[in-house]
Design an enzyme around this catalytic site. Structure first.
Site, PDB file in Angstrom:
ATOM      1  N   ASP A 197      -9.790   1.069 -24.700  1.00 61.37           N
ATOM      2  CA  ASP A 197     -10.040   0.859 -23.283  1.00 61.37           C
ATOM      3  C   ASP A 197     -10.342   2.149 -22.558  1.00 61.37           C
ATOM      4  O   ASP A 197      -9.883   3.211 -22.947  1.00 61.37           O
ATOM      5  CB  ASP A 197      -8.773   0.307 -22.587  1.00 61.37           C
ATOM      6  CG  ASP A 197      -8.533  -1.136 -22.899  1.00 61.37           C
ATOM      7  OD1 ASP A 197      -9.432  -1.785 -23.443  1.00 61.37           O
ATOM      8  OD2 ASP A 197      -7.416  -1.598 -22.594  1.00 61.37           O
ATOM      9  N   ARG A 217      -2.231  -8.281 -20.890  1.00 63.28           N
ATOM     10  CA  ARG A 217      -3.168  -7.987 -21.969  1.00 63.28           C
ATOM     11  C   ARG A 217      -2.675  -6.876 -22.897  1.00 63.28           C
ATOM     12  O   ARG A 217      -3.202  -6.699 -23.989  1.00 63.28           O
ATOM     13  CB  ARG A 217      -4.570  -7.669 -21.433  1.00 63.28           C
ATOM     14  CG  ARG A 217      -4.642  -6.442 -20.580  1.00 63.28           C
ATOM     15  CD  ARG A 217      -6.041  -6.261 -20.015  1.00 63.28           C
ATOM     16  NE  ARG A 217      -7.024  -5.968 -21.059  1.00 63.28           N
ATOM     17  CZ  ARG A 217      -7.164  -4.777 -21.636  1.00 63.28           C
ATOM     18  NH1 ARG A 217      -6.366  -3.778 -21.305  1.00 63.28           N
ATOM     19  NH2 ARG A 217      -8.084  -4.584 -22.557  1.00 63.28           N
ATOM     20  N   GLU A 253       2.475  -7.413   8.507  1.00 67.18           N
ATOM     21  CA  GLU A 253       2.566  -5.962   8.688  1.00 67.18           C
ATOM     22  C   GLU A 253       3.541  -5.320   7.725  1.00 67.18           C
ATOM     23  O   GLU A 253       3.602  -4.117   7.607  1.00 67.18           O
ATOM     24  CB  GLU A 253       2.965  -5.656  10.127  1.00 67.18           C
ATOM     25  CG  GLU A 253       1.803  -5.359  11.048  1.00 67.18           C
ATOM     26  CD  GLU A 253       0.592  -6.266  10.867  1.00 67.18           C
ATOM     27  OE1 GLU A 253       0.756  -7.503  10.867  1.00 67.18           O
ATOM     28  OE2 GLU A 253      -0.503  -5.733  10.705  1.00 67.18           O
ATOM     29  N   PRO A 301       0.821  -1.223   0.000  1.00 63.61           N
ATOM     30  CA  PRO A 301       0.000   0.000   0.000  1.00 63.61           C
ATOM     31  C   PRO A 301       0.853   1.270   0.000  1.00 63.61           C
ATOM     32  O   PRO A 301       0.341   2.350  -0.269  1.00 63.61           O
ATOM     33  CB  PRO A 301      -0.812  -0.099   1.291  1.00 63.61           C
ATOM     34  CG  PRO A 301      -0.565  -1.435   1.867  1.00 63.61           C
ATOM     35  CD  PRO A 301       0.646  -2.010   1.226  1.00 63.61           C
TER      36      PRO A 301
END
Ligand code: ADE
Length: 240
Positions: free
Chosen positions: A178, A163, A125, A97
């Protein structure tokens, strides 16, 4: 033909048993455009208990992933733990994150420039910072929320990149249309029947007028973007 080799480092290798066996990714694998190897970090643990995590220095809750097994895995996969000696076209990505956000331009850059992509799935963690310092070329997050581990994020990044590999998509143009490829969300799509439970397909799409259809699609994409993701229009011409 361009070839991408992806190596995933995880303590949950079974997580990936089926996930790359469908659709574009499956076809890309069968066509030899991409090769995906899953590595169990535990197999590189050196102590007799095969420990992959330990308590944090300084105290606090949770466990931290130990550096030794991850260094050993990278040594095994890339033949070195020295970034200067990584094979050309190598990126070692730590999913966390704390990373910079994954975006379509980043996925495109990885698809264009990378021949060896190593994805390290963090758990608990966190991961000992020396992994980041020495081994990792890119720390990447898939969004501002916390997952229980980097595994889903590794799947997301692999999918987004594979992709975009030349020859992975059936039609070259489908990726160009897209969402995000032009900085906008995608327009709505319809197929048969033209009237479904009284809900009619917009007349213009049945008209055969390609210029009008292109204009309608652009207008709808702008409308959708303005209402759902106005931030995407900032810095561009928001009045387009
Ligand atoms: N690991 C935990 N949360 C994550 C996130 N948002 N992105 C990437 N890896 C993660």
């Amino acid at each position: 033909m361009a070839m991408l080799r992806i190596d995933v480092l995880t303590i949950f290798p079974e997580f990936f048993t089926e996930v790359f066996e469908f659709g574009i990714i499956r076809r890309a694998k069968l066509a030899g455009i991409v090769e995906i190897n899953i590595h169990d970090i535990r197999e590189f643990a050196t102590d007799k208990h095969k420990m992959t995590d330990d308590r944090p220095f300084g105290g606090g809750d949770g466990m931290v992933m130990k550096p030794e097994p991850i260094f050993a895995a990278i040594q095994n996969i890339l033949g070195t733990t020295d970034q200067a000696e990584y094979p050309e076209g190598t990126r070692v990505v730590l999913l966390s994150p704390q990373g910079r956000p994954l975006s379509q331009p980043l996925a495109q850059q990885l698809a264009d420039e990378t021949t060896r992509l190593v994805l390290i799935c963090g758990r608990y963690e966190g991961v000992d910072e020396r992994v980041n310092e020495r081994l990792v070329t890119d720390e990447v997050s898939i969004g501002d929320y916390v997952l229980s581990g980097g595994e889903p994020a590794a799947i997301v990044i692999a999918d987004a990149v594979i992709r975009l590999l030349p020859a992975a998509l059936g039609s070259e143009t489908s990726a160009e249309n897209d969402s995000f490829s032009d900085g906008l969300l995608d327009c709505p799509h319809y197929t048969r029947p033209a009237d479904f439970m009284g809900m009619k397909v917009p007349e213009v799409l049945l008209s055969g007028d390609h210029a009008e259809i292109a204009k309608w699609r652009r207008d709808k994409a702008l409308e959708k973007t303005r209402s759902v993701r106005p931030d995407l229009l900032k810095g561009e011409n928001g009045d387009m």
